[in-house]
Every structure is written in C-alpha cells, then in structure tokens.
Motif scaffolding. Sequence first.
Motif, PDB file in Angstrom:
ATOM      1  N   THR A  76      50.352 -43.637 -43.320  1.00 59.89           N
ATOM      2  CA  THR A  76      49.873 -42.564 -44.199  1.00 59.89           C
ATOM      3  C   THR A  76      48.870 -41.627 -43.529  1.00 59.89           C
ATOM      4  O   THR A  76      48.311 -40.747 -44.186  1.00 59.89           O
ATOM      5  CB  THR A  76      49.225 -43.175 -45.459  1.00 59.89           C
ATOM      6  N   ARG A  77      48.651 -41.807 -42.235  1.00 58.74           N
ATOM      7  CA  ARG A  77      47.664 -40.974 -41.537  1.00 58.74           C
ATOM      8  C   ARG A  77      48.199 -39.564 -41.291  1.00 58.74           C
ATOM      9  O   ARG A  77      49.408 -39.335 -41.246  1.00 58.74           O
ATOM     10  CB  ARG A  77      47.277 -41.611 -40.200  1.00 58.74           C
TER      11      ARG A  77
ATOM     12  N   SER B 125      50.533 -50.415 -41.651  1.00 60.98           N
ATOM     13  CA  SER B 125      49.625 -50.120 -42.767  1.00 60.98           C
ATOM     14  C   SER B 125      48.489 -49.197 -42.333  1.00 60.98           C
ATOM     15  O   SER B 125      47.945 -48.445 -43.147  1.00 60.98           O
ATOM     16  CB  SER B 125      49.057 -51.419 -43.341  1.00 60.98           C
ATOM     17  N   MET B 126      48.144 -49.231 -41.051  1.00 57.23           N
ATOM     18  CA  MET B 126      47.064 -48.400 -40.532  1.00 57.23           C
ATOM     19  C   MET B 126      47.535 -47.006 -40.132  1.00 57.23           C
ATOM     20  O   MET B 126      46.733 -46.063 -40.073  1.00 57.23           O
ATOM     21  CB  MET B 126      46.414 -49.080 -39.318  1.00 57.23           C
ATOM     22  N   ILE B 127      48.845 -46.846 -39.876  1.00 59.32           N
ATOM     23  CA  ILE B 127      49.341 -45.598 -39.292  1.00 59.32           C
ATOM     24  C   ILE B 127      50.163 -44.768 -40.272  1.00 59.32           C
ATOM     25  O   ILE B 127      50.085 -43.533 -40.274  1.00 59.32           O
ATOM     26  CB  ILE B 127      50.204 -45.905 -38.044  1.00 59.32           C
TER      27      ILE B 127
ATOM     28  N   ILE C 150      50.608 -54.910 -40.062  1.00 59.44           N
ATOM     29  CA  ILE C 150      49.211 -54.460 -40.021  1.00 59.44           C
ATOM     30  C   ILE C 150      49.112 -53.100 -39.345  1.00 59.44           C
ATOM     31  O   ILE C 150      48.412 -52.196 -39.830  1.00 59.44           O
ATOM     32  CB  ILE C 150      48.334 -55.496 -39.288  1.00 59.44           C
ATOM     33  N   VAL C 151      49.826 -52.945 -38.234  1.00 59.52           N
ATOM     34  CA  VAL C 151      49.805 -51.664 -37.526  1.00 59.52           C
ATOM     35  C   VAL C 151      50.372 -50.553 -38.403  1.00 59.52           C
ATOM     36  O   VAL C 151      49.793 -49.462 -38.510  1.00 59.52           O
ATOM     37  CB  VAL C 151      50.601 -51.767 -36.205  1.00 59.52           C
TER      38      VAL C 151
ATOM     39  N   THR D  52      55.396 -43.925 -36.814  1.00 62.70           N
ATOM     40  CA  THR D  52      55.578 -45.160 -37.579  1.00 62.70           C
ATOM     41  C   THR D  52      57.026 -45.630 -37.515  1.00 62.70           C
ATOM     42  O   THR D  52      57.308 -46.813 -37.276  1.00 62.70           O
ATOM     43  CB  THR D  52      55.167 -44.945 -39.044  1.00 62.70           C
TER      44      THR D  52
ATOM     45  N   ARG E 106      50.957 -39.602 -30.361  1.00 68.29           N
ATOM     46  CA  ARG E 106      49.801 -38.745 -30.675  1.00 68.29           C
ATOM     47  C   ARG E 106      49.627 -37.672 -29.600  1.00 68.29           C
ATOM     48  O   ARG E 106      49.394 -36.501 -29.903  1.00 68.29           O
ATOM     49  CB  ARG E 106      48.549 -39.625 -30.770  1.00 68.29           C
TER      50      ARG E 106
ATOM     51  N   PRO F 293      45.557 -55.220 -47.351  1.00 64.51           N
ATOM     52  CA  PRO F 293      46.377 -54.014 -47.432  1.00 64.51           C
ATOM     53  C   PRO F 293      47.873 -54.308 -47.364  1.00 64.51           C
ATOM     54  O   PRO F 293      48.689 -53.402 -47.499  1.00 64.51           O
ATOM     55  CB  PRO F 293      45.942 -53.222 -46.186  1.00 64.51           C
ATOM     56  N   LEU F 294      48.245 -55.572 -47.156  1.00 67.33           N
ATOM     57  CA  LEU F 294      49.643 -55.923 -46.932  1.00 67.33           C
ATOM     58  C   LEU F 294      50.322 -56.426 -48.198  1.00 67.33           C
ATOM     59  O   LEU F 294      49.729 -57.117 -49.012  1.00 67.33           O
ATOM     60  CB  LEU F 294      49.765 -57.002 -45.852  1.00 67.33           C
TER      61      LEU F 294
ATOM     62  N   TRP G 221      47.655 -36.544 -38.453  1.00 68.37           N
ATOM     63  CA  TRP G 221      47.039 -36.074 -37.221  1.00 68.37           C
ATOM     64  C   TRP G 221      47.825 -34.855 -36.733  1.00 68.37           C
ATOM     65  O   TRP G 221      48.926 -34.582 -37.218  1.00 68.37           O
ATOM     66  CB  TRP G 221      46.950 -37.182 -36.175  1.00 68.37           C
TER      67      TRP G 221
END
Length: 526
Positions: free
Chosen positions: A172-173, A168-170, A165-166, A476, A466, A34-35, A175
């Motif tokens: 586009t989320r 890439s995980m956060i 990495i963090v 982010t 959150r 994903p990077l 909540w």
Amino acid sequence: MFTIVLDFLVAHQLVTILVVLALGAMLGQIKFGPLRFGAAGALFMGLVVGTLDPRLGQGLASVKALGVVLFCYTVGLSAGSTFLSDLKRQWTLMVAAIVGLVVMAGAAIGLGRLFGLSSAHIAGLYAGVLTSPAIDAAQSATQGAGDTLVGYAISYPVGVVVAMIVVSMIATRKWPAKKDNTSMAEAGLTSVSTVVDRETTIRHTPGFTADQIRMSYLLRDGEMRLARPDDDLHIGDQVLVVGNPNDVDKAVKHLGHRSRKRLTDDRNTVDFRRFLVSNPLLVGRRLGDIDVRGRTSGKVTRVRRGDLDMLANDDIILQPGDRVLVVVPANRLSDAADLFGDSEARVSQVDALSLGLGAAMGLVLGAILVALPGGLKFELGAAAGPLVMGMILGAVHRTGPLRWDLPHATNNILRQIGLMIFLACVGLASGQAFISQALTWHGLAVVIVSAVSLILGGVILLAAARWLQLSAQRATGGFAGFVGQPAILGYANTLVNDERIESAYGALFALGTVVKIVMVQVIALL
C-alpha cells in the motif's frame, strides 16, 4: 476413537483435504498483527494435520498437481492480457530478479556451509523458501536424498511468513513511480458535464485522440444527442466528458467550465445502461473492430472487468463477463442488449473445451525436457508450464472458434480453489518431514538460512524497483512472483486492487522458475 477417525481420514483423502480447507479458512481469517494468512491458512493447517500420520500425506501428487495447474493457468490468462504492453516497463525488473535469485543461491550456499548443512539441505531450502516447482529438479539432482525434502518442508512456511510480512509493508506504499503507468484501478473514472466557452472541436480536446477521455452526451439549443468525434463545439454547448480525474480536469479547462446541470439526468432521448458481454462472437475481439455505432447508433464509454472500471478505447479486448456502459438513443437499448448478449446464464457457463485444452497444453509445455551444458536438465514443470501457456493464450485471446479468456468471476473462483487445494496437499505431504527436524539444530539452521537469503534477495529486487521508479504495487507483484508463492499473490490482492500486481507476478514467476530450476542443480553439484 482417535485411531478410528485417523483411519477414516487416511481411507478418504478427499474428506481429509476438505477438512484441512475448512480449518485453513478459519485460520486464514485470524489476524496476527498486520497479517491475515487467507488462503495460506490451508498450508499451515495441512502441516498440523499431516503430522498426525504419515499416511495422510501419501498419494496426493495428482490432486496437488490439479490445484497448481488451475491456479497457474488462470493467473497466466489474467496476466497475459497486459504482459506484452507492460514488458518495456518490466524487463529491468526481470533482470533485477535474476540477480536477486543468483545472490540468494550464493548466500544460501555460504550460510548453509557455515551452519553445517549439506548440499541436499541447501538445494531443498532454496526450492522451498521460493515455493518453486524446482523441488523436483532438486530431488533428482541430489539422487532423492532425504535432506532435500526436509529443507523444502521447513523452509516452505518460512518463505510464506517472511514474504507476507514484506508484502504487508510494501503493497500500500506510495513512492515516486515516473517510469510506471498509472493504475486504472487506482485512478478510477469520473464524468463531468461541461459548458463550452470557446469554439473548438472534439478531436482537438486534450486527451481525446490519445484515448484518455471520451465524450458521449451533447446538448445544443435544448436538444440532446450523442457526441460524434468529428463534431464542432460551439459556445454554449454542453458535453459529458468521461475519463480519469486528471485527464477530465485538463479537458474541462480547455473546453470551458463545469455545468451545474447533470446531462445524464435527462434520459428521454439519450439513455445509458451497462450490458453484460455474453455474445460469444464478441469475446476476444477489439472493441474498435465491433461496429457499435452502426448496430446501435450508440457508443461504449466504459468497460468494467471485475472491480476494475476502464475507459473504453478501440484496443480493449472484450472478455466474457465484462460489463460495458453503452450510451444510445433511448429507443435503441434493445439493440444494444442484442449485440452484447446481456445473459448471466450464458456467461456463467465454463467453456470446458478451451479450459481443458489450454491447461493440457500447459502441462505438455511443462513436461518438455531440455538438456543444458554441464549435464544440467531443465523443464518448466506442472506450475510454470501452465502459467506460461496461460500467458500466451491470454495475450492471443482467441484462436478461430476457441475463446481462451474466462469470465473474471470464473477465473477468480478456479484460481482460489486451485490455490487452496495445492496448499492443503503441500501441507499434508510435508507435515512429517517438518515435525521431524523443525526443532533440531538442522531445522533451526534451515529457518535462519532461508529467512536471511530471502530477505537479501527481496531487498535487491525491491530496491531495484524503487531505483527504476516503478510503483510499489508493481514491485509487490514482482516480489510475489520472485518468491513464487501463490498465497502471496492472493494476500497482495486483498490489500490493494491494482492490475499491475498480477502483470508483474506473471512475468517474474515464469522467469524465476527457469532460474530456480537451474540454480538448484548448481547447488546440488557443489
């Protein structure tokens, strides 16, 4: 042959830096899962090239400083325009960042002692994994111990990879974010031609007085004209409502129903066009302070800044390079062009006076040394000083004849150039220290301690965001500023277009720098 090429690169440092930038750009385009490293490719290629000869990393301090100054100052200018308005949302996130940084320091000390690392190692890795200018304070506090630079060199790329990495995980989320504002970039703008089914007024339309919608065209009895704030609306009138989709829907439901006719198709009496803001007399001024109606008989409904389209309201501060959408009588288009300037040539010229003066004041601010209790010393340094000054000047916009804002495109170009130069120089300077101990037990211990402590601090910050019901995008940006890595901000911006990222980055970068400078000195004393 290899020796000849190496000697040439040593003798011509600019060639070396440019070669690293080119190779880094190639590496930055390659996807690793994903990077995609992007600008950070310059760091990793710098590390590779720097291992070839220790001379390649020598004498780069001034060039590296120039890169970080350009990056941090331009980020500060962008973040400063929204920092004060966002402060009431972000102060809780800033408190969480302080807690996270202190916990990180405690974890680094505990794990570092467990793995047999020295205080110099730990101080260096703490500064490195957090990409902090605190490395200068760390070297001073450890009396220049070699382990400090080793810890910094090894943990620096660890921080980049883990943080990417963090992010890439956060990034586009989605909540729940009830305590955050809606992103202007995310919401977007729409315009709806609306048939009025009830007697009402423009001022009583939901969202009008709160600057959530604008009305421009008004068609009545077959005649088109500009809508005015004090207009009464009658059954059968048609108006054009502009705003984000949710606000426009509320206004349309109040007024009547959507029209099958697009009012903007009729441009005989009322016309519209985007004009480039290049008139220096307008730059840094509130849109509400500019007599657009008196000068053009028209009104501004949208302001486009880079890729961000904003609804025009009186409080928007015009910046050079903005594109304003003006609705005017068809015979007044030339007056609107004269008012806003509409000159690509003028807006492409960099105001070297304000740029040089602002960045210089940032360096002076960063060089101020403050003595703290317990023998500790504190200075913002060449990164945080220009960032804080940029945020101040970005909030002020102009001082007399001096206009601090840069055109959006110019700001982005200077930012990218500064970032890549800085990362290339860091890689070249750290290559030898990195390769000398990266594969040793101490090197492995630095990697483990750096990664674990950063993940722990990041979890605290992101969990707080959150829990505080702030958006994933603000979280982010806050995390990128918490880490302090310019490449992480650049990477986050490639994943999502959201102005909240830079606002949070600027706030937490400046605050984090202060905390990190203090913490590395505490670590060195233990």
